[in-house]
Write an enzyme that holds these catalytic residues in place. Sequence first.
Site, PDB file in Angstrom:
ATOM      1  N   GLU A 110       0.818  -1.204   0.362  1.00  0.00           N
ATOM      2  CA  GLU A 110       0.018   0.199  -0.186  1.00  0.00           C
ATOM      3  C   GLU A 110       0.596   0.867   0.269  1.00  0.00           C
ATOM      4  O   GLU A 110       1.668   1.566   1.167  1.00  0.00           O
ATOM      5  CB  GLU A 110      -0.848   0.014   1.754  1.00  0.00           C
ATOM      6  CG  GLU A 110      -2.173   1.044   0.854  1.00  0.00           C
ATOM      7  CD  GLU A 110      -1.980   2.045   2.242  1.00  0.00           C
ATOM      8  OE1 GLU A 110      -1.714   2.957   1.714  1.00  0.00           O
ATOM      9  OE2 GLU A 110      -2.316   1.695   3.437  1.00  0.00           O
ATOM     10  N   CYS A 120      -2.832   8.251   3.505  1.00  0.00           N
ATOM     11  CA  CYS A 120      -2.224   8.550   2.439  1.00  0.00           C
ATOM     12  C   CYS A 120      -3.427   7.846   1.660  1.00  0.00           C
ATOM     13  O   CYS A 120      -3.784   8.554   0.568  1.00  0.00           O
ATOM     14  CB  CYS A 120      -1.757   6.789   2.390  1.00  0.00           C
ATOM     15  SG  CYS A 120      -2.722   5.525   3.029  1.00  0.00           S
TER      16      CYS A 120
END
Length: 527
Positions: free
Chosen positions: A300, A334
């Site tokens: 990720e 994020c």
Amino acid sequence: MTLSSAPRLAFATFRLSTTTPSKSRLVTKTFIAYRMASTSAANFGLKDASLIRNQGYIDGKWVDAQEGGVIKVTNPATEEDLGTVPEMGLAETKQAIDAASRAFKSWGKTTAKERHDILKKFYALMQENTEDLARIITLENGKPLVEAKGEHAYASSFIEWFAEEAVRTYGEVVPSQFPHIRNVVVKQPIVLVSILTPWNFPSAMITRKLGAALAAGCTTIIKPPPETPFSALALTELATRAGVPPGVINVVTTQANVADVGREMCENDAVRKVTFTGSTPVAKMLYGMAAKGMKKMSIEAGGNAPFIVFDDADIPAAVEGAIACKFRGSGQTCVCANRIYVQDSVYADFASRLAEKAAAFKVGNGLGPETTHGPLIHGKALEKVQRHVDDALARGAQLLMGGTRLPGKGTFFQPTLLSDVPPDALVNSEETFGPLAALTRFSTEEEVLRWANDSKVGLAGYFYSRDVGRVWRVAEALEVGMVGTNTGLISQAVIPFGGVKESGLGREGAHGIEEYMNIKFVAFGGL
């Protein structure tokens, strides 16, 4: 407490009277270790001071670095030292991998129900220690306590979710075209997993990976971030209390030796999977290392989320969504909105409402009762936000509020709002990771989709519209792994979390346990 060579710190020591010099040295080292642990614990002010661990964890033992080095951990809101953790290196990493390999021989044979029960105990312990675990997050990360409690709830939800997933790793029976053969598919743990996590969610990013690994029957080695290691160590302490056996979880803390440690965690033959959350450049580097051994990898990586407000949107709702999405964690997530595109006819209304809401923020120490937003993690983060602000202003953007760091102690940056930001501004091509909302006008759906998809990364995207046809079109057209329509918050344990393009590989959360298992086919013949 495990004894090791005395850390290289200027702590006062007492030499107690003993019968031999060797015993005297032992007492001295014991006292130093005690002083270090008690000093760190005192700085946190917890109900259960034993949750603060200032050592790494290998093979069921709390250990110092072999060479005695330490990493200083600082509260970003006050710039005060919280404590130290060991500066471990290649030797400790190999020890941890060896311990995890040995532990798998028994842990890999536990039943799914046994793992379920241990994870449920782990979850219960996390719930019992909510206040302490949230306080640790606030002190080492800086986020307000209310946000830290939210992260804690998110983090513990992964342990609860994967406890239930452990007993649902079903195989299958596949009908055979041959009458004398029965086809069976089973799922088995991938064995040893390397876990590398970031500082922005010091608890949740670990449990999202660790929960899946433990539920699948894997053993682990964790490298937490040097900025926020105490959350990882507190979780390890609770996992041990819950009954996770020695060697199943190992924690190696490092900063100066991160290159050697990271390489070993990716290239060691015993490691069969690597899972990483962090920046895209680092993800690519680790991916290349893991590829040498054809290891399974979950990534990720970076995001650059578009947040689109169409002219038919519920504007007050869109403003609330932007506040939650853009400014949560002071913009250090994020999946937060990084590029805010607003259609011409509602641009002025949205901008004024957003500025009014942001003006009410209270920036300060996360432990303050009125604080809504905390500091950035370190000075480099401040520099990046300032660079994005300066670039946008140089390209013709207008400053509506904020624009610079706050004076005094702590790495605080003013909540900042820019209008009329050109599409080619740096903030629209790089992930800012700070409290900067940059508004860009658009005219048509086609135009904004072209801008939104003009990115090498694709983690999350958001948009507001009350046209059901547009909702379907835009949701399908956005080149991201996750879409929030008429909401700015999407993260949950029960969803498949992950991105496309250079934002990563694989999914965490829902379907996440599959990333930690191998599928094996068995043909039963001679029937």
